[in-house]
Design an enzyme around this catalytic site. Structure first.
Site, mmCIF file in Angstrom:
data_model
loop_
_atom_site.group_PDB
_atom_site.id
_atom_site.type_symbol
_atom_site.label_atom_id
_atom_site.label_comp_id
_atom_site.label_asym_id
_atom_site.label_seq_id
_atom_site.Cartn_x
_atom_site.Cartn_y
_atom_site.Cartn_z
ATOM 1 C CD GLN A 39 -1.185 -0.008 3.715
ATOM 2 O OE1 GLN A 39 -1.531 -1.125 4.095
ATOM 3 N NE2 GLN A 39 -1.592 1.097 4.317
ATOM 4 C CB CYS A 56 -4.891 -0.991 5.099
ATOM 5 S SG CYS A 56 -5.605 0.106 6.311
ATOM 6 C CG HIS A 102 -3.518 -2.528 9.245
ATOM 7 N ND1 HIS A 102 -3.365 -1.768 8.095
ATOM 8 C CD2 HIS A 102 -2.791 -3.660 9.034
ATOM 9 C CE1 HIS A 102 -2.580 -2.418 7.242
ATOM 10 N NE2 HIS A 102 -2.218 -3.567 7.792
ATOM 11 C CG ASN A 127 -0.072 -6.333 6.592
ATOM 12 O OD1 ASN A 127 -0.895 -5.480 6.249
ATOM 13 N ND2 ASN A 127 0.821 -6.098 7.544
#
Ligand code: NAG
Ligand code: NAG
Length: 357
Positions: free
Chosen positions: A144, A150, A285, A306
């Site tokens: 990102q 995110c 997040h 992630n």
């Protein structure tokens, strides 16, 4: 003899590979201020960090503090390890400032979480483990960058997953379309995954990464890029909150978007193993659960994708402890779980669906 040589070669190759991909240090590097500077310089060239000279002393001080923390944690008998990764010269505050997504904040602004149907609630024989990567339903790790997007990455993982499950095709989808065009969310300033699912449904699909590539910054929405080709979804559902069992049922059926509290140095420097904290439940997040399992010694974990690049954690993934006995789950991971619904095995908008709109 030949066999031994071969084994030796394979072994040293493996070692070289390992050295090439991760950055390590030993006790000698910690001995003096001078050796610490050398270590810092090596780290900078490994990660090709550049910064102006005025900043350098300051960055070195932050680096030393982080190194101290990483070293201390790695000496403890925890089931996970930390490393001097590419974020090692940023304070935790700076780090979170450039990438967090303020999910708790937007939740407060938008009002309480909706309750929806939960179509996976009836599943009763759950597999012991599942890994959607092995089923070809997960694209490569993305990054990102310095943008709090995110929520878009989290959304895309779940949509890519359900699309593969329904159509048999894995299509790399566009985060940038969400960042630019999903006005209910705030681009690099954060957002909520459910609003992104709703946007994809309302705007008749999400286009491909290739067609609308990621830029790591807010741009104006390009509606000609937005329009084709697309992957369509029919809506989304919320996983009942504060219940790891319900999350398991959902993950057994498809990759699921979740929000977590990723603040804290241990998350910033996570390297490998089953992460067990420290973290709170201030959700900041967006990530996605793409499976679950247990280690040989029985420690249960979630497999979490992630969006901080492949050189963070376990090739971009983190295993987070599962079944922790607290209803909110580790780092609040059960508080904001949701997934998209896709009813048809193609991406052609049906005439009857169009009529409904
Ligand atoms: C998907 O897009 C990302 C970002 O552009 C890229 O790094 C990756 O290689 C693409 N393909 C897959 C299958 O993930
Ligand atoms: C929008 O995308 C199209 C197709 O890629 C491109 O030709 C056009 O220049 C873009 N428009 C803007 C305003 O960037």
């Amino acid at each position: 003899m030949y066999m031994w040589k071969l084994i030796l070669v394979v072994f040293s190759l493996a070692l070289a590979f390992r050295l090439a991909e991760s950055f390590d240090y030993d006790e000698r590097d910690l001995a003096s201020e001078e050796s610490l500077w050398d270590l810092y310089e090596r780290w900078r060239s490994h990660h090709t960090v550049s910064c102006d000279m005025k900043e350098k002393q300051k960055r070195f001080n932050v680096f030393k503090e982080n190194l101290k923390h990483i070293h201390n944690v790695n000496q403890m008998d925890r089931p996970y390890k930390l490393e001097l990764n590419k974020f090692a010269d940023m304070t935790n505050y700076e780090f979170m400032n450039t990438r967090s997504s303020k999910i708790s904040h937007y939740r407060m602004l938008r009002g309480p979480r909706r309750t929806t149907d939960f179509r996976h609630g009836g599943v009763d024989s759950l597999p012991h483990s599942i890994d959607w990567r092995k089923k070809g339903a997960v694209t490569g790790i993305k990054d990102q960058g310095k943008c709090g997007s995110c929520w878009a990455f989290s959304t895309v993982v779940a949509v890519e997953g359900v699309n593969k499950i329904k159509t048999g095709e894995l299509v790399n989808l566009s985060e940038q379309e969400l960042v630019d065009c999903n006005k209910e969310n705030q681009g690099c300033d954060g957002g909520l995954m459910e609003q992104a699912f709703e946007f994809i449904k309302q705007s008749d699909g999400l286009t491909t990464e290739k067609n609308y590539p990621y830029e790591a910054k807010d741009e104006s929405c390009n509606s000609s890029k937005m329009n084709s080709p697309v992957v369509i979804i029919d809506g989304y559902e919320m996983v009942p909150e504060k219940d790891e069992k319900s999350l398991m049922k959902a993950v057994a059926k498809q990759p699921v978007s979740i929000a977590i509290d990723a603040g804290g140095k241990d998350f910033q420097f996570y390297s490998e193993g089953v992460f067990t904290g420290d973290c709170g439940t201030e959700l900041n997040h967006g990530v996605a659960v793409v499976g679950y399992g247990a280690t040989h010694d029985g420690t249960k974990y979630w497999i979490v994708k992630n969006s901080w690049g492949e050189d963070w954690g376990e090739k971009g993934y983190i295993r987070m402890q599962r079944d922790i006995g607290a209803r909110e789950g580790l780092c609040g991971l059960t508080l904001e779980a949701s997934y998209p619904i896709k009813l048809h095995s193609d991406n052609v908008k049906k005439a009857s669906q169009k009529d409904e709109l």
